[in-house]
Scaffold this motif. Structure first.
Motif, PDB file in Angstrom:
ATOM      1  N   TYR A  87       0.849  -1.318   0.046  1.00  0.00           N
ATOM      2  CA  TYR A  87       0.098   0.003  -0.010  1.00  0.00           C
ATOM      3  C   TYR A  87       0.890   1.102  -0.044  1.00  0.00           C
ATOM      4  CZ  TYR A  87      -4.306  -2.588   1.041  1.00  0.00           C
ATOM      5  OH  TYR A  87      -5.346  -3.404   0.976  1.00  0.00           O
ATOM      6  N   TYR A  91      -0.076  11.798   3.348  1.00  0.00           N
ATOM      7  CA  TYR A  91      -0.490  12.506   4.451  1.00  0.00           C
ATOM      8  C   TYR A  91       0.211  14.029   4.302  1.00  0.00           C
ATOM      9  CZ  TYR A  91      -1.448   7.959   6.701  1.00  0.00           C
ATOM     10  OH  TYR A  91      -2.091   6.694   7.181  1.00  0.00           O
ATOM     11  N   PHE A 150      -4.774  12.257   6.591  1.00  0.00           N
ATOM     12  CA  PHE A 150      -4.656  11.153   5.781  1.00  0.00           C
ATOM     13  C   PHE A 150      -5.432  11.761   4.431  1.00  0.00           C
ATOM     14  CE2 PHE A 150      -5.386   7.226   3.936  1.00  0.00           C
ATOM     15  CZ  PHE A 150      -6.559   7.290   3.135  1.00  0.00           C
ATOM     16  N   ARG A 205      -4.769   6.273   0.222  1.00  0.00           N
ATOM     17  CA  ARG A 205      -4.181   5.052   0.211  1.00  0.00           C
ATOM     18  C   ARG A 205      -4.583   4.611  -1.084  1.00  0.00           C
ATOM     19  NH1 ARG A 205      -7.113   0.641   3.388  1.00  0.00           N
ATOM     20  NH2 ARG A 205      -8.416   0.743   1.779  1.00  0.00           N
ATOM     21  N   PHE A 212       3.793  14.116   3.497  1.00  0.00           N
ATOM     22  CA  PHE A 212       4.777  12.700   3.583  1.00  0.00           C
ATOM     23  C   PHE A 212       4.086  11.576   2.618  1.00  0.00           C
ATOM     24  CE2 PHE A 212       7.388  13.626   6.897  1.00  0.00           C
ATOM     25  CZ  PHE A 212       6.707  14.668   7.770  1.00  0.00           C
ATOM     26  N   TYR A 251       1.613  -5.239   2.356  1.00  0.00           N
ATOM     27  CA  TYR A 251       0.173  -5.864   2.259  1.00  0.00           C
ATOM     28  C   TYR A 251      -0.537  -6.057   3.712  1.00  0.00           C
ATOM     29  CZ  TYR A 251      -4.201  -7.467   0.145  1.00  0.00           C
ATOM     30  OH  TYR A 251      -5.456  -7.592   0.110  1.00  0.00           O
ATOM     31  N   GLY A 259       0.674  -5.188   6.418  1.00  0.00           N
ATOM     32  CA  GLY A 259       0.935  -4.178   7.338  1.00  0.00           C
ATOM     33  C   GLY A 259       2.232  -4.039   7.842  1.00  0.00           C
ATOM     34  N   PHE A 270       5.734  -0.469   7.956  1.00  0.00           N
ATOM     35  CA  PHE A 270       5.013   0.990   7.305  1.00  0.00           C
ATOM     36  C   PHE A 270       6.291   1.964   7.207  1.00  0.00           C
ATOM     37  CE2 PHE A 270       0.961   2.740   6.886  1.00  0.00           C
ATOM     38  CZ  PHE A 270       1.168   4.011   6.977  1.00  0.00           C
ATOM     39  N   TYR A 272       4.230   6.588  16.433  1.00  0.00           N
ATOM     40  CA  TYR A 272       5.490   6.970  15.746  1.00  0.00           C
ATOM     41  C   TYR A 272       6.058   8.087  16.304  1.00  0.00           C
ATOM     42  CZ  TYR A 272       2.667   4.669  11.745  1.00  0.00           C
ATOM     43  OH  TYR A 272       2.086   3.868  11.155  1.00  0.00           O
ATOM     44  N   PHE A 288       8.109   4.717  12.322  1.00  0.00           N
ATOM     45  CA  PHE A 288       7.293   3.607  13.186  1.00  0.00           C
ATOM     46  C   PHE A 288       7.950   3.365  14.387  1.00  0.00           C
ATOM     47  CE2 PHE A 288       4.518   0.241  13.837  1.00  0.00           C
ATOM     48  CZ  PHE A 288       5.401  -0.873  13.963  1.00  0.00           C
ATOM     49  N   TYR A 332       3.160  -1.190  17.022  1.00  0.00           N
ATOM     50  CA  TYR A 332       1.763  -1.556  16.656  1.00  0.00           C
ATOM     51  C   TYR A 332       1.123  -2.406  17.438  1.00  0.00           C
ATOM     52  CZ  TYR A 332      -1.648  -3.867  13.649  1.00  0.00           C
ATOM     53  OH  TYR A 332      -2.736  -4.823  13.174  1.00  0.00           O
ATOM     54  N   ASP A 342      -6.547  -3.817  10.594  1.00  0.00           N
ATOM     55  CA  ASP A 342      -5.024  -3.883  10.328  1.00  0.00           C
ATOM     56  C   ASP A 342      -4.570  -2.774   9.493  1.00  0.00           C
ATOM     57  OD1 ASP A 342      -5.430  -6.743   8.204  1.00  0.00           O
ATOM     58  OD2 ASP A 342      -5.518  -4.584   7.876  1.00  0.00           O
ATOM     59  N   TRP A 343      -3.433  -2.924   9.472  1.00  0.00           N
ATOM     60  CA  TRP A 343      -2.493  -1.798   8.699  1.00  0.00           C
ATOM     61  C   TRP A 343      -3.132  -1.544   7.400  1.00  0.00           C
ATOM     62  CZ3 TRP A 343       2.543  -0.246  10.151  1.00  0.00           C
ATOM     63  CH2 TRP A 343       3.089  -0.876  11.114  1.00  0.00           C
ATOM     64  N   THR A 344      -3.990  -2.470   6.824  1.00  0.00           N
ATOM     65  CA  THR A 344      -4.162  -1.874   5.554  1.00  0.00           C
ATOM     66  C   THR A 344      -5.281  -1.082   5.321  1.00  0.00           C
ATOM     67  OG1 THR A 344      -5.963  -3.896   5.352  1.00  0.00           O
ATOM     68  CG2 THR A 344      -3.584  -4.507   4.712  1.00  0.00           C
ATOM     69  N   GLU A 360      -7.064   2.844   6.755  1.00  0.00           N
ATOM     70  CA  GLU A 360      -6.345   3.921   6.988  1.00  0.00           C
ATOM     71  C   GLU A 360      -6.133   4.348   8.422  1.00  0.00           C
ATOM     72  OE1 GLU A 360      -9.528   4.826   3.636  1.00  0.00           O
ATOM     73  OE2 GLU A 360      -9.381   3.364   5.263  1.00  0.00           O
ATOM     74  N   GLN A 361      -5.160   4.863   8.372  1.00  0.00           N
ATOM     75  CA  GLN A 361      -4.762   5.100  10.115  1.00  0.00           C
ATOM     76  C   GLN A 361      -5.180   6.500  10.064  1.00  0.00           C
ATOM     77  OE1 GLN A 361      -0.820   4.129  11.054  1.00  0.00           O
ATOM     78  NE2 GLN A 361      -0.867   2.151   9.890  1.00  0.00           N
TER      79      GLN A 361
END
Lengths: 114, 114
Positions: free
Chosen positions: A33, A37, A47, A50, A91, A97, A99, A102, B35, B45, B48, B98-100, B102-103
Motif C-alpha cells: 500500500y 499524508y 490522511f 491510500r 509525507f 500488504y 501491514g 510501515f 510514531y 514507526f 503496533y 489492520d494496517w491495510t 486508513e490510519q
C-alpha cells in the motif's frame, strides 16, 4: 527493506500554480500500500489517500491528483491551482500488504505564496 | 465522533524522569500505532498494538521504551529515564482493523527533555 524517497526537501510556488510532489519507493513485496499524508503548520497529520499496488489507475479528488506508476516505482502527487492553505509538509508512506514495515518518506515542505 | 485523542499535548521532563504518553483511539478502532517525529524529520514507526497484544515493536528502541494497550483504557507509551535525544513529537494513530486500513492520527504529544 522498504524505503521511501522524497527528493524534494522544499518547494515554493505562487498561488494558483500547479505543483507536483515526487515519491519514489522501494519494496520487494509484490503487493503493498502507498499513502500520502499532509502535516499543516499546526502539526496534526491528515490522511489524504491510500492506494494498493493492484490498482494503477490515477485518482483525482478535487484539486488533488495522484499518479501511480509501478514501472518506475513512483507515486506522485499533484496539486492543481495551489492555495495558501496547501502550505504544509507532505509525507509519502509505504506498507506491506499485511501491514508490516510501515515506512514514511522524509517529507516535502510546500510553501504556497500569495 | 471524536477523533484520536492524545494527552498531554505538551510534556516537559527533566533528564532521568519518566514520560507517559496516552492515546485513546477512535471509537470502534482496536488497532493502535505509535510514531516518533524528530525535529525536521519524517515519522518513524515505533510499535503496533492491538488490545492486550503487541503485534510489531520493530521500531521501538530496545531500552527505556515500552508500550501497552490494555483491555480497558488508553494506549500508553512509556519512556523511562528520558534523555535529551528523546525530545520529539510522538504521534498515535488508530485503525478499525489492520494496517491495510486508513490510519487516523492524533494531534501528537510534543515531549521536551530539559
Amino acid at each position: 527493506a522498504q524505503k521511501v524517497t522524497q527528493a524534494q526537501t522544499e518547494i515554493s510556488v505562487v498561488e494558483k500554480e500547479d505543483v507536483t510532489l515526487d515519491c519514489v519507493y522501494e519494496t520487494r513485496d509484490t503487493t503493498y500500500y502507498l499513502f500520502w499524508y499532509k502535516q499543516p503548520p499546526s502539526g496534526e497529520l491528515v490522511f489524504l489517500i491510500r492506494r494498493n499496488s493492484f490498482d494503477e489507475q490515477n485518482e483525482i479528488s478535487g484539486r488533488y491528483s495522484w499518479n501511480f506508476q509501478k514501472s518506475t516505482s513512483s507515486f506522485n502527487f499533484t496539486i492543481t491551482a495551489s492555495q495558501v492553505v496547501d502550505s504544509a509538509v507532505y509525507f509519502c508512506a509505504l506498507s506491506a500488504y499485511y501491514g508490516q514495515n510501515f515506512v514514511f518518506g522524509p517529507g516535502t515542505r510546500l510553501s504556497v505564496l500569495p | 465522533n471524536a477523533g484520536v485523542m492524545q494527552n498531554p499535548r505538551h510534556l516537559v521532563r527533566r533528564r532521568g524522569q519518566e514520560a507517559r504518553l496516552r492515546c485513546s483511539p477512535m471509537k470502534g478502532h482496536s488497532h493502535v500505532y505509535w510514531y516518533r517525529q524528530l525535529p525536521e524529520e519524517g515519522l518513524k514507526f515505533m510499535v503496533y498494538l492491538q488490545k492486550e497484544n503487541i503485534i510489531d515493536e520493530s521500531g521501538m528502541p530496545k531500552e527505556r521504551f515500552s508500550a501497552e494497550f490494555p483491555k480497558e483504557g488508553p494506549s500508553i507509551l512509556r519512556i523511562q529515564q528520558v534523555v535529551r535525544g528523546d525530545s520529539a513529537a510522538y504521534f498515535c494513530a488508530s485503525s478499525p482493523r489492520d494496517w491495510t486500513y486508513e490510519q487516523y492520527f492524533g494531534p501528537g504529544t510534543r515531549l521536551t527533555v530539559t
